[in-house]
Write an enzyme that holds these catalytic residues in place. Structure first.
Site, PDB file in Angstrom:
ATOM      1  N   HIS A 186       0.863  -1.222   0.078  1.00 32.15           N
ATOM      2  CA  HIS A 186      -0.036   0.049   0.033  1.00 32.15           C
ATOM      3  C   HIS A 186       0.935   1.276  -0.112  1.00 32.15           C
ATOM      4  CE1 HIS A 186       0.592  -1.310   4.172  1.00 32.15           C
ATOM      5  NE2 HIS A 186       0.876  -0.271   4.426  1.00 32.15           N
TER       6      HIS A 186
ATOM      7  N   HIS B 177       0.776   5.254   1.330  1.00 31.90           N
ATOM      8  CA  HIS B 177       0.212   6.194   2.034  1.00 31.90           C
ATOM      9  C   HIS B 177       0.377   7.716   1.531  1.00 31.90           C
ATOM     10  CE1 HIS B 177       0.732   3.824   6.012  1.00 31.90           C
ATOM     11  NE2 HIS B 177       1.569   3.119   5.273  1.00 31.90           N
TER      12      HIS B 177
HETATM   13  P1  5GP Z   1       1.932  -0.003   7.239  1.00 29.86           P
HETATM   14  O1  5GP Z   1       2.429  -0.074   8.673  1.00 29.86           O
HETATM   15  O2  5GP Z   1       1.913  -1.400   6.857  1.00 29.86           O
HETATM   16  O3  5GP Z   1       2.738   0.833   6.252  1.00 29.86           O
HETATM   17  O4  5GP Z   1       0.546   0.709   7.211  1.00 29.86           O
HETATM   18  C1  5GP Z   1      -0.565   0.151   7.563  1.00 29.86           C
HETATM   19  C2  5GP Z   1      -1.563   1.364   7.905  1.00 29.86           C
HETATM   20  O5  5GP Z   1      -2.911   0.838   7.855  1.00 29.86           O
HETATM   21  C3  5GP Z   1      -1.251   2.261   9.137  1.00 29.86           C
HETATM   22  O6  5GP Z   1      -1.076   3.462   8.634  1.00 29.86           O
HETATM   23  C4  5GP Z   1      -2.603   1.953   9.913  1.00 29.86           C
HETATM   24  O7  5GP Z   1      -2.910   2.987  10.670  1.00 29.86           O
HETATM   25  C5  5GP Z   1      -3.684   1.391   9.042  1.00 29.86           C
HETATM   26  N1  5GP Z   1      -4.443   0.590   9.351  1.00 29.86           N
HETATM   27  C6  5GP Z   1      -4.115  -0.614  10.204  1.00 29.86           C
HETATM   28  N2  5GP Z   1      -5.339  -1.527  10.483  1.00 29.86           N
HETATM   29  C7  5GP Z   1      -6.277  -0.825   9.643  1.00 29.86           C
HETATM   30  C8  5GP Z   1      -7.675  -1.045   9.237  1.00 29.86           C
HETATM   31  O8  5GP Z   1      -8.587  -1.778   9.902  1.00 29.86           O
HETATM   32  N3  5GP Z   1      -8.556  -0.330   8.489  1.00 29.86           N
HETATM   33  C9  5GP Z   1      -7.606   0.939   7.965  1.00 29.86           C
HETATM   34  N4  5GP Z   1      -8.547   1.612   7.123  1.00 29.86           N
HETATM   35  N5  5GP Z   1      -6.587   1.308   8.360  1.00 29.86           N
HETATM   36  C10 5GP Z   1      -5.844   0.441   8.942  1.00 29.86           C
END
Ligand code: 5GP
Length: 137
Positions: free
Chosen positions: A102, A104
């Site tokens: 993903h 951001h």
């Molecule tokens: P990563 O750490 O994998 O780069 O980012 C994951 C993102 O997903 C984080 O910014 C976190 O806040 C978000 N996130 C985690 N769980 C959920 C969820 O259940 N729904 C949504 N919409 N975002 C989530």
């Protein structure tokens, strides 16, 4: 890397978990982050299963970045922001917490970034901001 189809974003893609969606087509979904690091923090994901950017099919990556740009423009327009941080974490060692690739989009400055995925936001506020972004698309 092996893909876990029970990860949160896979479940959102299958409609098993809710999300405030701002954009969706056959290949990509964009939705609001529930632990925003700034107002308007949005995630853009390809629908194809891949854990990190390094695993992602290059054509899917190329298409997804086009939608990242489209959503970034909508954020800029809807929220009248001047700068957007584009962040992409590939691998747990980089801090990636959800194992589905993903991007951001965080309307803030790199100097203002807070703790990552640390604190649930206000759902009503997130929904309202998501609706503004959706309307600008
Ligand atoms: P990563 O750490 O994998 O780069 O980012 C994951 C993102 O997903 C984080 O910014 C976190 O806040 C978000 N996130 C985690 N769980 C959920 C969820 O259940 N729904 C949504 N919409 N975002 C989530």
């Amino acid at each position: 890397m092996a893909y876990d189809d029970q990860n949160i974003f896979a479940r959102i893609l299958r409609g098993e978990l809710p999300a405030f969606k701002v954009y969706e087509d056959e290949q990509v979904l964009a939705f609001m982050d529930v632990m925003p690091q700034a107002e308007g923090h949005t995630l853009v994901i390809p629908k194809t299963p891949a854990v990190t950017l390094l695993d992602l099919d290059p054509e899917a990556a190329a298409y997804t970045i086009q939608i990242v740009q489209k959503v970034a423009k909508a954020i800029e327009k809807a929220l009248d922001v001047k700068g957007i941080v584009l962040m992409q974490l590939s691998g747990a060692a980089a801090g990636q917490t959800v194992p589905h690739v993903h991007f951001h989009l965080i309307p803030t400055s790199v100097h203002e970034l807070g703790k990552h995925a640390a604190k649930m936001g206000d759902m009503e506020q997130i929904k309202a901001i998501g609706e503004k972004i959706k309307a600008a698309l």
